[in-house]
Structures are given as C-alpha cells and as structure tokens.
Design a protein around this motif. Sequence first.
Motif, mmCIF file in Angstrom:
data_model
loop_
_atom_site.group_PDB
_atom_site.id
_atom_site.type_symbol
_atom_site.label_atom_id
_atom_site.label_comp_id
_atom_site.label_asym_id
_atom_site.label_seq_id
_atom_site.Cartn_x
_atom_site.Cartn_y
_atom_site.Cartn_z
ATOM 1 N N TRP A 202 0.802 -1.218 0.000
ATOM 2 C CA TRP A 202 0.000 0.000 0.000
ATOM 3 C C TRP A 202 0.839 1.273 0.000
ATOM 4 N N ALA A 203 2.056 1.201 0.524
ATOM 5 C CA ALA A 203 2.908 2.388 0.520
ATOM 6 C C ALA A 203 3.482 2.668 -0.857
ATOM 7 N N MET A 204 3.710 1.621 -1.659
ATOM 8 C CA MET A 204 4.191 1.747 -3.043
ATOM 9 C C MET A 204 5.386 2.703 -3.141
ATOM 10 N N PRO A 205 6.491 2.391 -2.486
ATOM 11 C CA PRO A 205 7.617 3.336 -2.420
ATOM 12 C C PRO A 205 8.178 3.733 -3.778
ATOM 13 N N LEU A 206 8.074 2.872 -4.788
ATOM 14 C CA LEU A 206 8.616 3.212 -6.105
ATOM 15 C C LEU A 206 7.778 4.255 -6.823
ATOM 16 N N TYR A 207 6.500 4.355 -6.487
ATOM 17 C CA TYR A 207 5.589 5.198 -7.275
ATOM 18 C C TYR A 207 4.936 6.312 -6.469
ATOM 19 N N SER A 208 4.859 6.169 -5.151
ATOM 20 C CA SER A 208 4.177 7.184 -4.345
ATOM 21 C C SER A 208 4.771 8.584 -4.493
ATOM 22 N N PRO A 209 6.096 8.749 -4.679
ATOM 23 C CA PRO A 209 6.615 10.120 -4.807
ATOM 24 C C PRO A 209 5.975 10.912 -5.941
ATOM 25 N N TYR A 210 5.583 10.223 -7.010
ATOM 26 C CA TYR A 210 4.988 10.927 -8.151
ATOM 27 C C TYR A 210 3.563 11.385 -7.832
#
Length: 428
Positions: A202-210
């Motif tokens: 759920w945190a999706m570290p690869l994509y959450s910054p975008y």
Amino acid sequence: MRHADRGDVDGATHHKRSAPRLYVLDGLRLVAALMVVLFHYVALYGGWENNPRAVFPSLHAYARYGWLGVEVFFLISGFVICMSTWGRSLGDFVVSRVSRIYPAYWVAVLLTAAVVTVWPQVRSVAGWGEVVTNLTMLQEGLGVSDVDGVYWTLFIELKFYALFAVVVATGVTYRKCVMFCGIWTAAAVIAPTADNTLLDMWAMPLYSPYFVAGIAFYLMHRFRPTALLWGIVLFSMLLAHHHLGERITDNLADPEQPIAHWPAHLIVVLAFGAMALIALGAFDRVRWRWLATAGALTYPLYLVHMYIGLTMIHWLRGLLPAPYIVLTVVVVMLLAAYALHRCVERPLGAWLRGAMRRGIDDMRRHSAPRPATGRWGRPADSDRVGADRAGATDSGTTTADRAVAAGAGAGAGPESLVAAERPVHERV
C-alpha cells in the motif's frame, strides 16, 4: 494566475468553482502515452524477429527510456485526482472513477484476449478464467497474470484511489491533503526496510513520490506556491531519483546490455519541471482544443496498444521497412483508441455513471435516519402523550395546566396560552 481565497485553505468545500480546463495536461498525457508505445514497439523484442537494437540502431537508444511515461502518468494523476475531488463527496468520487476507467478497460481486455487467442505468437492467455478475473482490474492482488502487460499500472492507480478516498470521505481540504502527503511519504520511506508485505503493497515506495508531488503541484495551482509545498515536491523528487535504479533494472530490454542512468534522471527532472510550470500557471493561456481530444485518446490507446500492436508487428515484419511498420501500427492503434473512446467510453461510461448515481441516491435515501418508534411500532411521541395523560390522572393536573403555568412564568404570549388550552390530541 488566480489563486483561491485564503478562506478555502481549511474549509474548501463550502463552494465550488469551475476552473478552466488545463489543456496542456492533455498534451503531457499524450506525450507520456507515446513514450510508452515507443518503448514497447522499438525497445522490446516483442514481434520483431531480430534484436530491436539492430532493427532501430538510432531510435532504440531513445526508446529504451520510454517506460518513464508511466511515471509521468502517475505525476499527472496526483494532480488531476486532487483537482477533480475538491468539493465532491465520496460517492461522486467512486462514480467518477468507475465510469471513467472500467468501460474501455472491459472492452480492451476482451479484445486483447481474443487477438492473442487467435494469434498467440506474442502472448497467450492461460484460459478464460484468467480473462474473467482481469475484468475486475484486481488480478494483481489475486495473483493472476495480466491479459496485457500494461495493466499492472492500473492496479497501482486503484490503490492510490483507495488511499485518497479516505481524504475524500472526510472532505478534501488543503490541510488534509498536506497531511495525506506526509503520512504516505513516511510510510513509503519505512516500507522497504519494514519487512511487511502489506505495508509495502500500500505504501508503493517506487511510485508514491509521483502521486504525492502531483498533489502538491495542484495545491500550488489552486492556492499559491509556498515553502511547504516546494518542500514536499523536492523531497518527492529526491525519493523518485533514489528508486530510479531499481526501475531501470526492471525495464531493461536486454539484461545483458545495461543502459546509462543519467537520461532517466534527466527525464524525471524535466517531468517535474513541466508540472511545476503548469502549477505556476505558465500554460494557462493554452487553449488548443485538439489537445482535449488527444488527451481523451491516451487511456484507450494505452489499454490496447501493447499485445495487439506487437501481434501486428509480428505479421507485418518483412512486408514493410521497420520504421513504416511502427508508424502504421501507431496510426492503427490511434484509430482503434478513437473508436473505443467514441463507441464505448462515451455511451457506456454515461450509462454506467447514471446507473451508479441512481444506486447511490437510493442507498442514501434508504439510509437516512428514521423517527424513533415506541411500543407496537407507534411513534415515540404517542407514548409521551400517554404518559402525560397518565400523569394528569394521577396528579389531577393536566398538561394544559402545566403549560399555562410554565408560560406565565416565562412571560409567554397569548398564542402559547391558547395553544396550551387546546385538547391534547390537537397539539400532537
């Protein structure tokens, strides 16, 4: 550009404003879609018999970074979802998203499954059970393969919608959006080392910054740029750069031929720069209506281009020079996307939107609180009237007498005294 009044910072839902369409976002969305298409048609083996690097000795060097179009999509999505949910209810949000993404997706799944079943040279499906599961768009969470290789990004989008729905359910405000960005960023930083599958999912570290940066860019656009928002954007961009190495490795067309990392980092910087200019209003005067049509084609194009297009390349190779094959397939996919938009997205989306709204209205109507009932299903007021009567019998004092006394003590007017002298059953 215009900024919202400062009174909107916390309330933000007490009135709605019809902001002008940002046509440049449609143009950026089209660029991102064509980047992904170019990556699949020119950088991957797909339907080509030979190494695509030999087929496209010059273009291949650029096309192999086209997968970054997905990151651009996520950046735009954060901006657009925050913009489209402002002042709307959770029901509105659900109706909008379902009617927008599912109709074209359902047809694309069935069409792609039919093509790869008849011509399985590029990809095949394990069975129609796999196809049925794909219709939910939840196949990745269920451990089922995607019918088309691009569908994995849709599950990422769905998870973002589910997370942001928490904000929508409580009313979208400036403060809540900032808190959402902070909490999600913290979770994404912790997830890689927490050894918790659920948190990582759920945190999706690869994509959450975008997504987070896109939300911050919209807050800049709606209100005004501040040090806080620039800090969120800068921190998100640094995290995006941190994870780019893993994304580059995952998207190597040929694992034995590593590629330079700096072009990927440059593309991310340019994408953030373009979104910053949009947020600051640099393109507010762009009113090219054809961009709206182009933007409307990006989603259906994204859905159908990969396996259907690669199958076309397989059958056309040897008949035309490779550049003409790619150009032909791109044109055919654009025409297919236009047909899907006009014949499926518009009519089926409108019908689904209306049906869901009626269903939600019905749910709200039947969920409204009802008056309290007393014994034998009678209104509770009737029990109180009975109690009054019983009290009058026992004490010898009527309700009217008590009301008159109370009214006299409070300085009540003659109307209340007259009302108190009426029989009980007339006042109930």
